[in-house]
Design a protein around this motif. Structure first.
Motif, short mmCIF file in Angstrom:
data_model
loop_
_atom_site.label_atom_id
_atom_site.label_comp_id
_atom_site.label_asym_id
_atom_site.label_seq_id
_atom_site.Cartn_x
_atom_site.Cartn_y
_atom_site.Cartn_z
N ASN A 291 0.13 -9.93 5.53
CA ASN A 291 -0.05 -10.62 4.17
C ASN A 291 0.97 -11.11 3.35
O ASN A 291 1.92 -10.47 3.21
CB ASN A 291 -0.66 -9.74 3.27
N GLN A 292 0.97 -12.52 3.36
CA GLN A 292 2.04 -13.28 2.43
C GLN A 292 1.67 -13.11 0.94
O GLN A 292 2.64 -13.13 0.14
CB GLN A 292 1.84 -14.78 2.80
N GLU A 293 0.37 -12.61 0.39
CA GLU A 293 0.31 -12.25 -0.81
C GLU A 293 -0.18 -10.72 -0.84
O GLU A 293 -1.32 -10.58 -0.07
CB GLU A 293 -0.67 -13.33 -1.45
N ILE A 294 0.41 -9.89 -1.71
CA ILE A 294 -0.16 -8.57 -1.90
C ILE A 294 -0.23 -8.37 -3.19
O ILE A 294 0.56 -8.40 -4.02
CB ILE A 294 0.58 -7.47 -1.15
N LEU A 295 -1.63 -8.10 -3.45
CA LEU A 295 -2.00 -7.48 -4.71
C LEU A 295 -1.46 -6.01 -5.30
O LEU A 295 -1.23 -5.11 -4.49
CB LEU A 295 -3.33 -7.33 -5.00
N PHE A 296 -1.18 -5.74 -6.52
CA PHE A 296 -0.60 -4.55 -6.95
C PHE A 296 -1.41 -3.48 -6.62
O PHE A 296 -1.05 -2.41 -6.21
CB PHE A 296 -0.12 -4.81 -8.47
N GLU A 297 -2.72 -3.91 -6.67
CA GLU A 297 -4.04 -2.93 -6.63
C GLU A 297 -3.85 -2.47 -5.06
O GLU A 297 -3.95 -1.31 -4.69
CB GLU A 297 -5.21 -3.75 -6.81
N MET A 298 -3.40 -3.38 -4.18
CA MET A 298 -3.53 -2.94 -2.60
C MET A 298 -2.40 -1.89 -2.60
O MET A 298 -2.58 -0.90 -1.72
CB MET A 298 -3.34 -4.06 -1.83
N ILE A 299 -1.40 -2.12 -3.24
CA ILE A 299 -0.16 -1.24 -3.08
C ILE A 299 -0.47 -0.06 -3.77
O ILE A 299 -0.18 1.13 -3.08
CB ILE A 299 1.18 -1.90 -4.02
N GLU A 300 -1.02 0.11 -4.87
CA GLU A 300 -1.49 1.28 -5.37
C GLU A 300 -2.37 2.01 -4.50
O GLU A 300 -2.12 3.51 -4.40
CB GLU A 300 -2.16 1.11 -6.69
N LYS A 301 -3.26 1.61 -3.73
CA LYS A 301 -4.21 2.19 -2.91
C LYS A 301 -3.40 2.62 -1.69
O LYS A 301 -3.54 3.74 -1.20
CB LYS A 301 -5.51 1.24 -2.52
N GLU A 302 -2.75 1.64 -0.88
CA GLU A 302 -2.34 2.13 0.34
C GLU A 302 -1.27 3.10 0.15
O GLU A 302 -0.83 3.80 1.17
CB GLU A 302 -1.74 0.66 0.99
N LEU A 303 -0.05 3.03 -1.02
CA LEU A 303 0.91 3.69 -0.87
C LEU A 303 0.75 5.02 -1.83
O LEU A 303 1.65 5.66 -1.86
CB LEU A 303 2.07 3.01 -1.35
N GLN A 304 -0.59 4.90 -2.45
CA GLN A 304 -0.72 6.02 -3.33
C GLN A 304 0.14 6.36 -4.43
O GLN A 304 0.64 7.34 -4.58
CB GLN A 304 -1.01 7.51 -2.55
N ILE A 305 0.40 5.23 -5.09
CA ILE A 305 1.29 5.48 -6.27
C ILE A 305 0.37 5.10 -7.45
O ILE A 305 -0.34 4.33 -7.36
CB ILE A 305 2.46 4.64 -6.09
N ARG A 306 1.10 5.39 -8.78
CA ARG A 306 0.31 5.03 -9.93
C ARG A 306 0.57 3.47 -10.33
O ARG A 306 1.62 3.23 -10.01
CB ARG A 306 0.81 6.07 -11.33
N PRO A 307 -0.13 2.96 -11.18
CA PRO A 307 0.05 1.54 -11.82
C PRO A 307 1.29 1.31 -12.23
O PRO A 307 2.00 0.37 -12.28
CB PRO A 307 -1.09 1.26 -12.65
#
Length: 384
Positions: A291-307
């Motif tokens: 992914n050349q563009e990654i949404l913060f929302e995807m990072i929260e979900k995949e890495l299980q971290i808070r916003p």
């Protein structure tokens, strides 16, 4: 480590006589008279009481005594000096105190450098050097890297058993001195000494290698471990499964493994929180590969971290330089420009091949363009 050579303008027998007198003056139980059996027996007795100068002599005097012993020892033919060298090494590794051990380290290094490149005694001397380096936390003085080490023994390579023993000690010492990258290279070299015939006997070394690589916060390219014979013999065991997770799986897979095998992870000396941090970094690298563009929302979900943790996590990732990217806080996106691959197999080689072909094509186009420009300029000059 640079140690100046010792030049003494007297015979070995006279040197030994002076050492006898000096050590006896410090209280050593040794006669001042020369041994009728010759210089080897003289030196054997001197080495036997040489620790007297450790207790009573000044640092400069201790170094002078040890250097004198080295200067005599290197003049004795190898077939008659092996036991003397071993006794000297053993004596120096027992020295107490950091300053004294550093002096002993210099003396052994002088001996190591003075021995012929083809001498089999260079190995035991170097092994004892590493033992002293462990005590003094000074391994950098006697070890540069694995290639330099191989050069030191190029003309008289140690046996496989000797190498394995040395690599195990080096790995331990390098980890102790926080040189985790060098330690990992030594461990990989250790596993490389095993063949198909004896790889099954390398189980403990293979497990130690995997655990060290997983625990090292700066080691992220773990794929090469899977190709090592001793590691492949662990296939089907939990430690091999865990390695595969760090090589190619994501955080969710690790958490599932940890839930089922918590006691195993702990028993290996691995820290779950550190594993989580590493798996988050590896999982993010995996996202960045596709992914050349990654949404913060995807990072929260995949890495299980808070916003509220996303931005600080991204900053930590960028500090590692594993991923090159730009963060857009307002759009809550990350724009990836490049990333290190977690694995480098056939697909990655093909990608690299395609990239190089593309560069070659672009360079050919530029070259043809320059030829056209040059031809046009020449034509213009001729017309004038």
């Amino acid at each position: 480590m640079q140690v100046p050579p010792v030049f003494i303008d007297m015979s070995p027998e006279d040197q030994a006589q002076e050492l006898r007198v000096y050590l006896k003056g410090l209280g050593a139980e040794i006669s001042e008279d020369k041994s009728p059996k010759g210089i080897e027996d003289d030196l054997h007795k001197i080495i036997g009481v040489s620790e007297t100068c450790f207790k009573e002599g000044q640092e400069t005097e201790v170094e002078m005594v040890l250097n004198d012993i080295v200067s005599i020892m290197v003049l004795i033919p190898l077939e008659r000096s092996e036991n003397l060298i071993l006794a000297f090494c053993e004596k120096l590794t027992k020295a107490q105190g950091t300053k004294l051990s550093i002096i002993c380290l210099r003396a052994l290094w002088l001996l190591f450098q003075s021995l012929d490149d083809r001498s089999p005694m260079r190995y035991p001397v170097y092994y004892h050097l590493i033992q002293i380096a462990k005590i003094t936390d000074s391994v950098k003085l006697v070890y540069q890297d694995i290639d330099h080490l191989k050069q030191q023994f190029a003309k008289c390579p140690p046996s496989s058993d000797q190498l394995q023993k040395l690599y195990r000690l080096l790995h331990e010492v390098l980890l102790k001195s926080n040189q985790s990258e060098q330690a990992a290279m030594v461990m990989i070299e250790l596993l490389g000494t095993y063949t198909d015939k004896n790889a099954s006997h390398a189980r403990e070394d293979a497990i130690r290698c995997i655990v060290s690589a997983l625990a090292d916060p700066n080691t992220f390219l773990l794929d090469p471990l899977l190709s090592l014979k001793p590691v492949s013999f662990l296939e089907g065991e939990l430690i091999h499964d865990l390695l595969n997770i760090f090589v190619s799986e994501n955080l969710a897979t690790y958490l599932e493994f940890y839930k089922e095998h918590k006691e195993f992870v702990t028993s290996q000396g691995l820290n779950h929180d550190q594993n989580m941090q590493k798996m988050r970094l590896l999982s993010f690298m995996q996202l960045a590969e596709s992914n050349q563009e990654i949404l913060f929302e995807m990072i929260e979900k995949e890495l299980q971290i808070r916003p509220d943790e996303v931005e600080s996590f991204i900053i930590e990732v960028l500090k590692t330089k594993l991923v090159r990217a730009r963060m857009d806080q307002s759009a809550k996106k990350i724009y990836v420009s490049s990333t290190m691959h977690r694995t480098f197999g056939r697909a990655q080689w093909q990608q690299l091949r395609d990239l190089l072909h593309s560069w070659r094509g672009n360079l050919s186009s530029v070259q043809e363009g320059m030829k056209s420009v040059t031809a046009a300029q020449l034509e213009l000059i001729n017309q004038q």
